[in-house]
Design an enzyme around this catalytic site. Structure first.
Site, PDB file in Angstrom:
ATOM      1  N   CYS A 361       0.792  -1.229   0.000  1.00 46.87           N
ATOM      2  CA  CYS A 361       0.000   0.000   0.000  1.00 46.87           C
ATOM      3  C   CYS A 361       0.829   1.288   0.000  1.00 46.87           C
ATOM      4  O   CYS A 361       0.483   2.222  -0.733  1.00 46.87           O
ATOM      5  CB  CYS A 361      -1.042   0.000   1.110  1.00 46.87           C
ATOM      6  SG  CYS A 361      -0.551  -0.820   2.622  1.00 46.87           S
ATOM      7  N   ARG A 390       7.414 -11.192   4.740  1.00 43.89           N
ATOM      8  CA  ARG A 390       7.121 -10.977   6.151  1.00 43.89           C
ATOM      9  C   ARG A 390       7.909 -11.975   6.967  1.00 43.89           C
ATOM     10  O   ARG A 390       7.960 -13.157   6.619  1.00 43.89           O
ATOM     11  CB  ARG A 390       5.621 -11.150   6.411  1.00 43.89           C
ATOM     12  CG  ARG A 390       4.815 -10.133   5.633  1.00 43.89           C
ATOM     13  CD  ARG A 390       3.335 -10.255   5.867  1.00 43.89           C
ATOM     14  NE  ARG A 390       2.648  -9.298   5.001  1.00 43.89           N
ATOM     15  CZ  ARG A 390       1.340  -9.136   4.963  1.00 43.89           C
ATOM     16  NH1 ARG A 390       0.568  -9.860   5.742  1.00 43.89           N
ATOM     17  NH2 ARG A 390       0.798  -8.249   4.159  1.00 43.89           N
ATOM     18  N   GLN A 408       0.635 -10.962  -3.242  1.00 47.03           N
ATOM     19  CA  GLN A 408      -0.756 -10.574  -3.036  1.00 47.03           C
ATOM     20  C   GLN A 408      -1.344 -10.080  -4.338  1.00 47.03           C
ATOM     21  O   GLN A 408      -0.670  -9.387  -5.104  1.00 47.03           O
ATOM     22  CB  GLN A 408      -0.840  -9.438  -2.023  1.00 47.03           C
ATOM     23  CG  GLN A 408      -0.391  -9.822  -0.632  1.00 47.03           C
ATOM     24  CD  GLN A 408      -0.515  -8.638   0.305  1.00 47.03           C
ATOM     25  OE1 GLN A 408      -0.005  -7.567   0.019  1.00 47.03           O
ATOM     26  NE2 GLN A 408      -1.188  -8.836   1.415  1.00 47.03           N
ATOM     27  N   ASP A 410      -3.157  -7.553  -4.960  1.00 50.75           N
ATOM     28  CA  ASP A 410      -3.445  -6.439  -4.081  1.00 50.75           C
ATOM     29  C   ASP A 410      -3.997  -5.263  -4.869  1.00 50.75           C
ATOM     30  O   ASP A 410      -3.450  -4.906  -5.902  1.00 50.75           O
ATOM     31  CB  ASP A 410      -2.118  -6.023  -3.424  1.00 50.75           C
ATOM     32  CG  ASP A 410      -2.308  -5.408  -2.065  1.00 50.75           C
ATOM     33  OD1 ASP A 410      -3.458  -5.330  -1.603  1.00 50.75           O
ATOM     34  OD2 ASP A 410      -1.301  -5.020  -1.464  1.00 50.75           O
ATOM     35  N   HIS A 412      -5.557  -1.194  -4.285  1.00 53.58           N
ATOM     36  CA  HIS A 412      -5.906  -0.082  -3.409  1.00 53.58           C
ATOM     37  C   HIS A 412      -6.786   0.850  -4.197  1.00 53.58           C
ATOM     38  O   HIS A 412      -6.430   1.265  -5.290  1.00 53.58           O
ATOM     39  CB  HIS A 412      -4.643   0.586  -2.877  1.00 53.58           C
ATOM     40  CG  HIS A 412      -3.862  -0.351  -2.004  1.00 53.58           C
ATOM     41  ND1 HIS A 412      -2.815  -1.095  -2.479  1.00 53.58           N
ATOM     42  CD2 HIS A 412      -4.044  -0.713  -0.710  1.00 53.58           C
ATOM     43  CE1 HIS A 412      -2.365  -1.875  -1.506  1.00 53.58           C
ATOM     44  NE2 HIS A 412      -3.083  -1.674  -0.426  1.00 53.58           N
ATOM     45  N   LYS A 493     -12.357  -4.207   8.817  1.00 52.72           N
ATOM     46  CA  LYS A 493     -12.365  -4.948   7.561  1.00 52.72           C
ATOM     47  C   LYS A 493     -13.501  -5.965   7.497  1.00 52.72           C
ATOM     48  O   LYS A 493     -14.003  -6.413   8.531  1.00 52.72           O
ATOM     49  CB  LYS A 493     -11.028  -5.667   7.363  1.00 52.72           C
ATOM     50  CG  LYS A 493     -10.839  -6.861   8.282  1.00 52.72           C
ATOM     51  CD  LYS A 493      -9.537  -7.602   7.967  1.00 52.72           C
ATOM     52  CE  LYS A 493      -9.317  -8.728   8.967  1.00 52.72           C
ATOM     53  NZ  LYS A 493      -7.942  -9.145   9.102  1.00 52.72           N
ATOM     54  N   HIS A 539      -8.346  -1.135   0.979  1.00 50.36           N
ATOM     55  CA  HIS A 539      -7.362  -2.190   0.691  1.00 50.36           C
ATOM     56  C   HIS A 539      -8.160  -3.427   0.351  1.00 50.36           C
ATOM     57  O   HIS A 539      -9.103  -3.753   1.060  1.00 50.36           O
ATOM     58  CB  HIS A 539      -6.521  -2.554   1.919  1.00 50.36           C
ATOM     59  CG  HIS A 539      -5.756  -1.440   2.513  1.00 50.36           C
ATOM     60  ND1 HIS A 539      -4.389  -1.421   2.519  1.00 50.36           N
ATOM     61  CD2 HIS A 539      -6.149  -0.318   3.148  1.00 50.36           C
ATOM     62  CE1 HIS A 539      -3.976  -0.331   3.148  1.00 50.36           C
ATOM     63  NE2 HIS A 539      -5.023   0.346   3.536  1.00 50.36           N
TER      64      HIS A 539
END
Length: 698
Positions: A361, A390, A408, A410, A412, A493, A539
């Site tokens: 992000c 991670r 991911q 991912d 945004h 979320k 997200h």
RNA sequence: GCCACCUUAGCUCAGUCGGUAGAGCACUUCACUCGUAAUGAAGGGGUCGCGAGUUCGAUUCUCGCAGGUGGCUCCA
């Protein structure tokens, strides 16, 4: 004089004399192990009172099973204290399909201990000890448990925390002890602080129990507390049910994605690379690429813009985002570069810390901020297959589902506050729709709300975000489960939980609202009235992690992927070498329309080839010998062994292409013929009909 | 990160009470040419996870490390 009282038993009104117990009510019915009195579970030895509604609890009911397992764990604890008299007792509840008991012991249990404990449990079970309930005052309980520090702590909790900490030991009203009594001598051989209820006798545990494993567990689930040794067991009303359970476990183990990953040659975790860092082999690569390609196409259609960002960044970016403040422990330690020292070792030039990115992000925010934005740009949907790293603790790494490096899908989304709700609604629908195309269709939603110990931003903003998410979730019509305190520090979320083919649930997609990062990054847009406004950020990951989703799908399908994802879609099996060129020709035509087709021209005999490719879960085998060749046809063999023979090659090519495009599972001739929107060759329809006649239940 | 257990051929696993190892599958070669889940034969393949220690000698015993498994804690 005994008085008559009125009760109802399993809905039937009855009159009994005062002092009647559950045993009296259900005399001779051994399958009844407890009674539910006005909704509360009690031992059969308890007397019933006037006006009470009593229901029988059979050992096979969920409550009955729980009681069985709870009693089994008492037997376990008694056996443990025979082997290890010094064992301090922790808690011993029933759990799904079994039970555990935590013990404070100086030396962890060995496999030999476990065998001995099991033997002693069998002896206790055979002995038929009775469970006898006894109410005690707090002082009495303290006296009896004087040598049991954990039990004393539970008694203390009971005193102070009220019913918040309700447990099987000290829940409900008052404290009770359960004595295990030798039926022959009447002596109490063992006691435990417990709220009950229990089976009338240990004999009912029978031979349907087993000890499964030992593990360490922190006292009361807190890693700052001492570790106790936990023994897990399982218990069932009969040996057959125990065996059936063990069989279920074995079946689940067979679909373990780590095992299938090796068997089907899809991916591996080379030690040389590092823990939790997978490599995808060619066949796994095909599946992954198909997954990604389809996702890409759908995202393009849904108005997402594709971006790419690096895997590494200077520390400052994560200071701005707050990650270094909140999640430093979860990040790989920094690379310190560009530092220069003089001859004495003094710093001549300050170095820089670079971090592997744990999230995409912040980088997407920089793309947003790269130029002035207008309300006309919004919603701006930035999408990336972004690989993140991670530093997961070593003990939690688990195949593809919990890795240290993963990608991911991912996105945004930057919207105005006004657009936020519509955007969330369409994103949720997009997500559910797409998941269905991958073959998951049983979902529920979870709403994770603020953790008061870990959050940023004002209460008003959190409330607005949470309410918006709740409204969107409720509008979806799916079941919504609250997850209090489960939110990330920056916003609440919704997560989409999917149930797989054997009923396990997996957290898949998440939609997170974020009022915080736009603030930290100073993101703005120019509104219609010319003022500068702050966008809201959503997200959203759909697969979560591609690797994880891959693992979930692999287990969901037990390796038997639908045609479009199967790494090998079609394998030609010549009846003899002579027919290999003919099938090569067929395979080439399949490949010309984009199907993954090959011919097994090895020395193996035909049945061996079928076995080989069956084990590899290839959806379609095409067999050809003289009969098929001279007819310009091929014979289909599906995963379940069903066939349709003599399909003209033109039809076969068109049919398989259509089945792949339909993204359906094709494991049998009926699957293939029944695929919606796909026209099957006449031969296949006939074969499917014949199959139905032989399996009318289908 | 914590606790327990595990690590022998590509895979699944035997085995050595301390004297450098074996099976099945897979792989290679040869023969067989076969219609729906294993044709037969021969052959290649292992510094027994890595490093130290004990010992005349360690794959085996001890310690450390790495990786894995099951839990616990954690999962932005």
């Amino acid at each position: 004089m005994s008085q008559t009282i009125r009760i109802t038993v399993d809905g039937e009104p009855r009159e009994v004399t005062e002092g009647t117990t559950g045993f009296d009510l259900f005399d001779g019915r051994r399958e009844i192990v407890a009674q539910r009195v006005d909704g509360e579970l009690r031992d059969l030895s308890r007397t019933v009172g006037d006006g009470e509604a009593i229901e029988s609890v059979e050992i096979t009911s969920q409550d009955g099973l729980n009681i069985l397992r709870h009693s089994a764990t008492h037997v376990l604890a008694q056996a443990v204290q025979e082997v290890r008299p010094d064992a301090r007792l922790g808690i011993g509840p029933f759990i799904t399909d079994g039970f555990y008991y935590d013990f404070g012991v100086d030396e962890p249990f060995t496999p030999e201990d476990l065998k001995e404990i099991k033997k002693r449990m069998q002896r206790i079970v055979k002995q038929g000890q009775r469970f006898v309930r006894r109410s005690v005052s707090e002082d009495e309980a303290r006296r009896e448990e004087a040598t049991q520090p954990f039990k004393l702590e539970l008694i203390g909790l009971k005193g102070h925390a009220g019913d918040d900490e309700e447990s099987v030991e000290v829940g409900g009203s008052g404290l009770t002890m359960y004595d295990n009594v030798d039926p022959k001598t009447g002596d109490t051989v063992w006691s435990d602080l417990c709220r009950g209820p229990h089976l009338p006798s240990t004999r009912l545990i029978g031979n349907g129990f087993d000890l499964l494993r030992t593990a360490a567990a922190y006292w009361r689930g807190d890693e700052h507390n001492p570790q106790l040794q936990r023994i897990y067991g399982t218990a069932w009303p009969t040996k057959d049910e125990l065996k059936a359970y063990q069989h279920r476990l074995a079946e689940a183990a067979k679909r373990d994605h780590r095992r299938l990953g090796v068997e089907l040659d899809l991916f591996s975790f080379p030690d040389e690379i590092g823990s939790g860092l997978p490599v995808f082999h060619p066949k796994g690569g095909i599946i992954r690429r198909e997954m990604e390609n389809y996702s890409r196409r759908r995202h393009e259609e849904a108005g997402y813009d594709f971006v790419y960002t690096p895997h590494i960044t200077k520390a400052h970016l994560y200071e701005v985002s707050g990650h270094l403040e909140w999640y430093k422990d979860g990040m790989f330690p920094p690379l310190h570069v560009d530092e220069e020292l003089d001859a004495e070792g003094n710093v001549k030039r300050q170095g820089q810390d670079y971090y592997l990115k744990p999230m995409n992000c912040p980088m997407h925010n920089l793309i947003y901020a790269s130029r002035a934005r207008s309300y006309r740009d919004l919603p701006l949907r930035l999408f990336e297959f972004g690989t993140v790293y991670r530093y997961e603790k070593s003990g939690v790494i688990h195949g593809l589902t919990r890795a240290r490096g993963f990608t991911q899908d991912d996105a945004h989304i930057y919207t105005t506050r006004e657009q936020m709700k519509d955007e969330l609604t369409s994103v949720l629908n997009f997500v559910l729709d797409l998941l269905k195309d991958y073959g998951l269709d049983d979902f529920y939603l979870e709403l994770s709300t603020k953790d008061p110990k870990k959050y940023v931003g004002t209460d008003e903003v959190w409330e607005e975000a949470t309410n918006t998410l709740r409204e969107v979730a409720e509008a979806s019509g799916l079941e919504l489960v609250p997850d209090p305190e489960g939110a990330a520090f920056y916003g609440p979320k919704i997560s989409v939980q999917a149930r797989d083919a054997i009923g396990r649930t997996w957290q898949m997609s998440t939609l997170q609202l974020d009022f915080n990062l736009p603030e930290r990054f100073g993101l703005e847009y120019t509104a219609a009235d010319g003022t500068q406004q702050r966008p809201v950020m959503i997200h959203r990951a759909l697969f979560g992690s591609i690797e994880r989703f891959f693992g979930v799908l692999l287990e969901h399908y037990a390796g038997a992927f639908p045609l479009w994802l199967a790494p090998e879609q079609v394998v030609g099996i010549p009846v003899a070498d002579e027919y290999a060129p003919y099938l090569e020709d067929v395979a080439a035509r399949m490949r010309a329309v984009g199907l993954r087709a090959s011919v097994d021209a090895s020395d193996d005999r035909m049945p061996k080839k079928i076995r080989t490719h069956s084990k590899q879960k290839v959806p379609v085998m095409l067999i050809a010998g003289e009969e098929d060749r001279s007819a310009g046809a091929v014979s289909f063999r599906f995963r379940d062994g069903s066939q349709c023979n003599g399909v003209p090659v033109d039809d076969a090519v068109a049919w398989l292409r259509a089945l792949a495009d339909a993204r359906v599972q094709v494991s049998s001739v009926s699957d293939a013929v029944g695929a919606p929107g796909v026209e099957a060759p006449a031969r296949a329809v006939a074969a499917a009909r014949a199959a139905e006649v032989s399996h009318p239940a289908e």
